[in-house]
Design an enzyme around this catalytic site. Sequence first.
Site, PDB file in Angstrom:
ATOM      1  N   SER A   1      56.797  33.579  39.097  1.00 27.43           N
ATOM      2  CA  SER A   1      57.575  35.013  38.053  1.00 27.43           C
ATOM      3  C   SER A   1      58.648  35.166  37.971  1.00 27.43           C
ATOM      4  O   SER A   1      58.990  36.096  36.934  1.00 27.43           O
ATOM      5  CB  SER A   1      56.032  36.604  38.128  1.00 27.43           C
ATOM      6  OG  SER A   1      56.929  36.105  40.188  1.00 27.43           O
TER       7      SER A   1
ATOM      8  N   HIS B   1      51.857  32.190  33.510  1.00 28.23           N
ATOM      9  CA  HIS B   1      51.829  33.786  34.257  1.00 28.23           C
ATOM     10  C   HIS B   1      50.880  34.332  34.425  1.00 28.23           C
ATOM     11  O   HIS B   1      51.325  35.350  33.213  1.00 28.23           O
ATOM     12  CB  HIS B   1      52.908  34.496  34.301  1.00 28.23           C
ATOM     13  CG  HIS B   1      53.830  35.490  35.605  1.00 28.23           C
ATOM     14  ND1 HIS B   1      54.882  36.347  34.872  1.00 28.23           N
ATOM     15  CD2 HIS B   1      53.971  35.189  36.317  1.00 28.23           C
ATOM     16  CE1 HIS B   1      55.000  37.204  35.867  1.00 28.23           C
ATOM     17  NE2 HIS B   1      54.087  36.466  36.745  1.00 28.23           N
TER      18      HIS B   1
ATOM     19  N   GLU C   1      50.994  35.229  30.438  1.00 26.76           N
ATOM     20  CA  GLU C   1      52.483  35.562  30.081  1.00 26.76           C
ATOM     21  C   GLU C   1      52.980  33.726  29.444  1.00 26.76           C
ATOM     22  O   GLU C   1      53.287  33.048  30.777  1.00 26.76           O
ATOM     23  CB  GLU C   1      53.700  35.782  30.573  1.00 26.76           C
ATOM     24  CG  GLU C   1      54.761  35.965  29.979  1.00 26.76           C
ATOM     25  CD  GLU C   1      56.049  37.052  30.353  1.00 26.76           C
ATOM     26  OE1 GLU C   1      56.023  36.595  32.278  1.00 26.76           O
ATOM     27  OE2 GLU C   1      57.026  37.682  30.482  1.00 26.76           O
TER      28      GLU C   1
ATOM     29  N   ASN D   1      58.675  40.648  33.908  1.00 26.19           N
ATOM     30  CA  ASN D   1      59.492  41.141  35.072  1.00 26.19           C
ATOM     31  C   ASN D   1      60.836  41.932  34.950  1.00 26.19           C
ATOM     32  O   ASN D   1      61.512  42.433  34.960  1.00 26.19           O
ATOM     33  CB  ASN D   1      59.508  39.758  36.160  1.00 26.19           C
ATOM     34  CG  ASN D   1      58.525  40.190  37.199  1.00 26.19           C
ATOM     35  OD1 ASN D   1      57.673  41.200  37.104  1.00 26.19           O
ATOM     36  ND2 ASN D   1      57.940  39.160  36.993  1.00 26.19           N
TER      37      ASN D   1
HETATM   38  N1  CAA Z   1      38.150  40.765  41.154  1.00 26.63           N
HETATM   39  C1  CAA Z   1      37.125  41.060  40.304  1.00 26.63           C
HETATM   40  N2  CAA Z   1      37.501  42.222  39.809  1.00 26.63           N
HETATM   41  C2  CAA Z   1      38.526  43.020  40.518  1.00 26.63           C
HETATM   42  C3  CAA Z   1      38.937  43.253  40.603  1.00 26.63           C
HETATM   43  C4  CAA Z   1      39.180  41.788  41.496  1.00 26.63           C
HETATM   44  N3  CAA Z   1      40.304  41.050  42.156  1.00 26.63           N
HETATM   45  N4  CAA Z   1      40.645  44.407  41.275  1.00 26.63           N
HETATM   46  C5  CAA Z   1      39.650  44.779  40.646  1.00 26.63           C
HETATM   47  N5  CAA Z   1      37.913  44.372  40.204  1.00 26.63           N
HETATM   48  C6  CAA Z   1      37.881  45.409  39.416  1.00 26.63           C
HETATM   49  C7  CAA Z   1      36.624  46.309  39.267  1.00 26.63           C
HETATM   50  O1  CAA Z   1      35.105  46.023  39.950  1.00 26.63           O
HETATM   51  C8  CAA Z   1      36.939  47.339  38.207  1.00 26.63           C
HETATM   52  O2  CAA Z   1      35.882  46.940  37.233  1.00 26.63           O
HETATM   53  P1  CAA Z   1      34.986  48.109  36.262  1.00 26.63           P
HETATM   54  O3  CAA Z   1      35.935  47.983  35.347  1.00 26.63           O
HETATM   55  O4  CAA Z   1      34.126  46.609  35.620  1.00 26.63           O
HETATM   56  O5  CAA Z   1      34.947  48.880  37.531  1.00 26.63           O
HETATM   57  C9  CAA Z   1      38.408  47.038  37.955  1.00 26.63           C
HETATM   58  O6  CAA Z   1      38.971  45.640  38.368  1.00 26.63           O
HETATM   59  C10 CAA Z   1      39.374  48.183  38.031  1.00 26.63           C
HETATM   60  O7  CAA Z   1      39.128  48.579  39.915  1.00 26.63           O
HETATM   61  P2  CAA Z   1      39.123  49.643  40.688  1.00 26.63           P
HETATM   62  O8  CAA Z   1      37.409  50.335  40.082  1.00 26.63           O
HETATM   63  O9  CAA Z   1      38.959  49.178  42.188  1.00 26.63           O
HETATM   64  O10 CAA Z   1      39.857  50.532  40.318  1.00 26.63           O
HETATM   65  P3  CAA Z   1      40.770  50.643  39.260  1.00 26.63           P
HETATM   66  O11 CAA Z   1      40.550  51.635  38.555  1.00 26.63           O
HETATM   67  O12 CAA Z   1      41.957  51.562  39.586  1.00 26.63           O
HETATM   68  O13 CAA Z   1      41.846  49.489  39.465  1.00 26.63           O
HETATM   69  C11 CAA Z   1      43.530  47.828  39.521  1.00 26.63           C
HETATM   70  C12 CAA Z   1      42.784  48.937  40.209  1.00 26.63           C
HETATM   71  C13 CAA Z   1      42.981  46.935  37.770  1.00 26.63           C
HETATM   72  C14 CAA Z   1      44.415  47.040  40.233  1.00 26.63           C
HETATM   73  C15 CAA Z   1      44.672  49.304  38.166  1.00 26.63           C
HETATM   74  O14 CAA Z   1      44.761  49.879  39.250  1.00 26.63           O
HETATM   75  C16 CAA Z   1      46.107  48.309  37.746  1.00 26.63           C
HETATM   76  O15 CAA Z   1      45.077  47.807  36.331  1.00 26.63           O
HETATM   77  N6  CAA Z   1      47.056  48.801  37.615  1.00 26.63           N
HETATM   78  C17 CAA Z   1      47.959  47.479  37.244  1.00 26.63           C
HETATM   79  C18 CAA Z   1      48.148  46.219  37.838  1.00 26.63           C
HETATM   80  C19 CAA Z   1      49.340  45.629  37.673  1.00 26.63           C
HETATM   81  O16 CAA Z   1      49.416  45.826  36.867  1.00 26.63           O
HETATM   82  N7  CAA Z   1      49.153  43.989  38.105  1.00 26.63           N
HETATM   83  C20 CAA Z   1      50.461  43.711  37.334  1.00 26.63           C
HETATM   84  C21 CAA Z   1      51.048  43.331  38.726  1.00 26.63           C
HETATM   85  S1  CAA Z   1      52.653  42.173  38.486  1.00 26.63           S
HETATM   86  C22 CAA Z   1      52.256  40.593  39.157  1.00 26.63           C
HETATM   87  O17 CAA Z   1      51.162  40.275  38.780  1.00 26.63           O
HETATM   88  C23 CAA Z   1      53.432  39.688  38.132  1.00 26.63           C
HETATM   89  C24 CAA Z   1      54.244  39.742  38.931  1.00 26.63           C
HETATM   90  O18 CAA Z   1      55.393  39.199  38.018  1.00 26.63           O
HETATM   91  C25 CAA Z   1      54.863  40.351  39.419  1.00 26.63           C
END
Ligand code: CAA
Length: 285
Positions: free
Chosen positions: A121, A142, A154, A192
């Site tokens: 990242s 990424h 990415e 990022n």
């Molecule tokens: N595997 C499979 N499915 C998953 C999962 C996993 N690990 N985690 C969540 N899900 C699914 C759930 O089953 C749910 O499915 P439906 O849409 O069919 O209901 C969906 O994802 C949403 O999950 P939840 O209902 O449990 O919870 P939520 O609605 O609060 O969503 C989230 C959780 C998807 C994490 C949401 O909060 C979100 O998008 N958050 C932002 C995440 C983000 O910004 N990520 C990037 C981080 S930066 C990075 O990764 C890289 C870096 O370089 C730092």
Amino acid sequence: MKKIRKAAVIGGGTMGNGIAHVFSMHGITTHLVERNLELAEKALETISGNLDRMVGKEKIDATQKEETLDRIVTFTDIVKAVDEVELVVEAVSENFDLKKEVFTEIDRAAPAEAILASNTSSISITKLAAATTRADKFIGMHFFNPVPVMKLVEVVKGLQTSAATVAAIEKTARGLDKNPVVVSDYPGFVSNRVLMPMINEAIYCVYEGVAEPEEIDQVMKLGMAHPMGPLRLADFIGLDVCLDILHVLHEGFKDPKYRPCPLLVKMVEAGRLGDKTGEGFYSYD
Ligand code: CAA
């Protein structure tokens, strides 16, 4: 250009097991490498749990779950795992020396035509590519956490990455039902470079007493329709990871606008790293 059929994923942590999950679910035989058998088993359990979640939501059925698990083969030896694969995705810890060591080994053992990708990242793709003998076939791939859910890959083009390699990775990402976005290799890439200053600024708001974490997150969730507020997201990513990326931006651009907030530095020093330690801007069970 032919479809990737066999790939290796190095590292079975949060990102690595998510990448292996998605590769295998899309029909790619996936060699997942961990340091020992217990860690490999733990990664498989996590994948199985996340597949169950998808079965529960009727996104896949029980047969697809079993087929997905069957296509993942675990290894503890990189040399054996990369034999005959077309693509290797590295997802070990964000440490340049470790990644360099891993890529030196992969480069020696993987077929000459295999593409080598890093899920880093923040580390320079150009610099990592220089540790191999195939900088033209080296690229950043990424992914975002949770990998099975987030639609972006990415694609980071190093200075020497060939157009054919970029095209192959774009095609592979689309085959995983993701949207590739190609960017150049500069500190923080795009994701990022934009995300971390926002998170850092949210931490400054806590540090300066402008508002409490809950209030800051509410503002960004309700006012800007972010799924998670920046402080909840910082905990989710890991405060140590956020700090490392801010250091990369600060050192890479020499611009004080990327200076990590002293509160972030202090929280990392205290070992309050977010979800993974149970304590960050919020408490977790
Ligand atoms: N595997 C499979 N499915 C998953 C999962 C996993 N690990 N985690 C969540 N899900 C699914 C759930 O089953 C749910 O499915 P439906 O849409 O069919 O209901 C969906 O994802 C949403 O999950 P939840 O209902 O449990 O919870 P939520 O609605 O609060 O969503 C989230 C959780 C998807 C994490 C949401 O909060 C979100 O998008 N958050 C932002 C995440 C983000 O910004 N990520 C990037 C981080 S930066 C990075 O990764 C890289 C870096 O370089 C730092």
